[in-house]
Write a protein that holds these residues in place. Structure first.
Motif: not given
Length: 269
Positions: A34-39, A61-65, A71-75, A250-258
C-alpha cells in the motif's frame, strides 16, 4: 490498465488505476505494498499537477501510519493533504481526513476532541447520499472511537447512544459498499460485547469472519479473529488459534497496537 495508461501517456487514467491499486492492496491488508503504490501515486500527482492523486496518496498513507502508531507521520500526511486542497475539499474527503485526525486524538489521550469531531461527521453524513467506497477507514475510525469511549465509561448513556449511532452509520455504508460489510458486522459484535451479550457478539463476529474471508480482506480477518479470541474464555481450545493468527498478521505488517492487544490476550493479561 496501469501498463496501457503508461504506454499511451493517459495520466488521468493512470492516476485512477494506481488509486484503485492502493485500495486493492489495503483491503487485502498489505501495508508495505500500500505504501509503495501510494508513493508512486504521489509522484505521478506531483509530476502531472494532479492534486487529487496527491491527496489520495497522503490520506491512505496516513491510514497505514495510524495502524502502525506512527502518529507524527500520519498527522504530517493529513496536514499535507488538507493544504493541497486549500480548504476546498469534497465532503467525503473532508470526512475521511477528519475521522483519521480524530483517531490520532483518541490514541493520544484527547477523547473528548475525538468524540466532538466524529459526532459532527455523523450529523453531516446522515444528511447526504453515500457516493464513494474509499472511505472505509473513516467509518472504521468513527466506530472505533465511539466504542472505545463507551467501553471506558459503560454507565454513560450518552456514550452508549453514540456507539449505537456509530453502528447504524457503519451499517448504512455497508449496505451499499460490500467492502464495509466485515467491519460493520465486527462493529455490531463489539457493541453487543460491551452490552454483555456474548452470544449475539459471537454471532455477528462469525458473520464478519465469513464475509472477510469471502472478500479476501486479510486485515479484516485478523481484526475479527482478535475480537473473537479476546472474548473467548481461556478454556476454549480455539482461543489461542484465533489470537496467534491475528498476532502473526499484525506483526508482519507492523500494526503495533493490535499486535499488543493480541499478545496481551495470549499472555492471559
Amino acid at each position: 490498465a496501469i501498463a496501457i495508461s503508461r504506454q499511451y501517456g493517459d495520466y488521468r487514467v493512470l492516476a485512477d488505476a494506481l488509486a484503485h491499486q492502493v485500495f486493492w492492496h489495503w483491503y487485502r491488508g498489505e501495508a508495505e505494498n500500500t505504501i509503495q503504490v501510494c508513493r508512486q501515486l504521489f509522484e505521478l500527482g506531483v509530476r502531472t499537477s494532479n492534486i487529487q492523486a496527491q491527496a489520495w496518496s497522503l490520506t491512505n498513507r496516513a491510514a497505514v501510519h495510524i495502524r502502525q502508531e506512527q502518529y507524527t507521520q500520519a498527522l504530517d500526511a493529513i496536514n499535507q493533504s488538507i493544504a493541497l486542497y486549500g480548504g476546498k475539499r469534497e465532503s467525503s474527503q473532508e470526512h475521511e481526513i477528519d475521522a483519521l485526525r480524530a483517531v490520532i486524538f483518541l490514541r493520544t489521550g484527547k477523547t473528548k476532541v475525538a468524540l466532538e469531531i466524529t459526532e459532527k461527521i455523523m450529523d453531516e453524513v446522515m444528511k447526504t447520499p453515500l457516493a464513494v467506497s474509499e472511505t472505509l477507514e473513516g467509518y472504521t475510525a468513527i466506530a472505533d472511537i465511539h466504542m472505545a469511549a463507551w467501553e471506558a465509561d459503560r454507565t454513560n448513556d450518552a456514550r452508549a447512544k453514540s456507539a449505537a449511532r456509530a453502528c447504524e452509520h457503519f451499517a448504512r455504508y455497508a449496505k451499499i459498499f460490500a467492502v464495509g460489510q466485515p467491519r460493520a458486522l465486527l462493529c455490531q459484535g463489539v457493541y453487543h460485547r460491551i452490552e454483555g451479550e456474548a452470544t449475539k457478539a459471537h454471532e455477528f463476529w462469525q458473520k464478519a469472519l465469513k464475509r472477510a474471508e469471502e472478500l479476501d480482506m486479510a486485515l479484516d480477518v485478523a481484526l475479527v479473529r482478535l475480537e473473537i479470541g479476546r472474548a473467548l474464555p481461556t478454556t476454549d481450545p480455539t482461543r489461542g488459534d484465533h489470537l496467534r493468527a491475528a498476532h502473526a498478521y499484525f506483526e508482519r505488517n507492523g500494526f503495533t497496537l493490535n499486535m499488543r492487544m493480541a499478545r496481551t490476550a495470549l499472555d492471559g493479561r
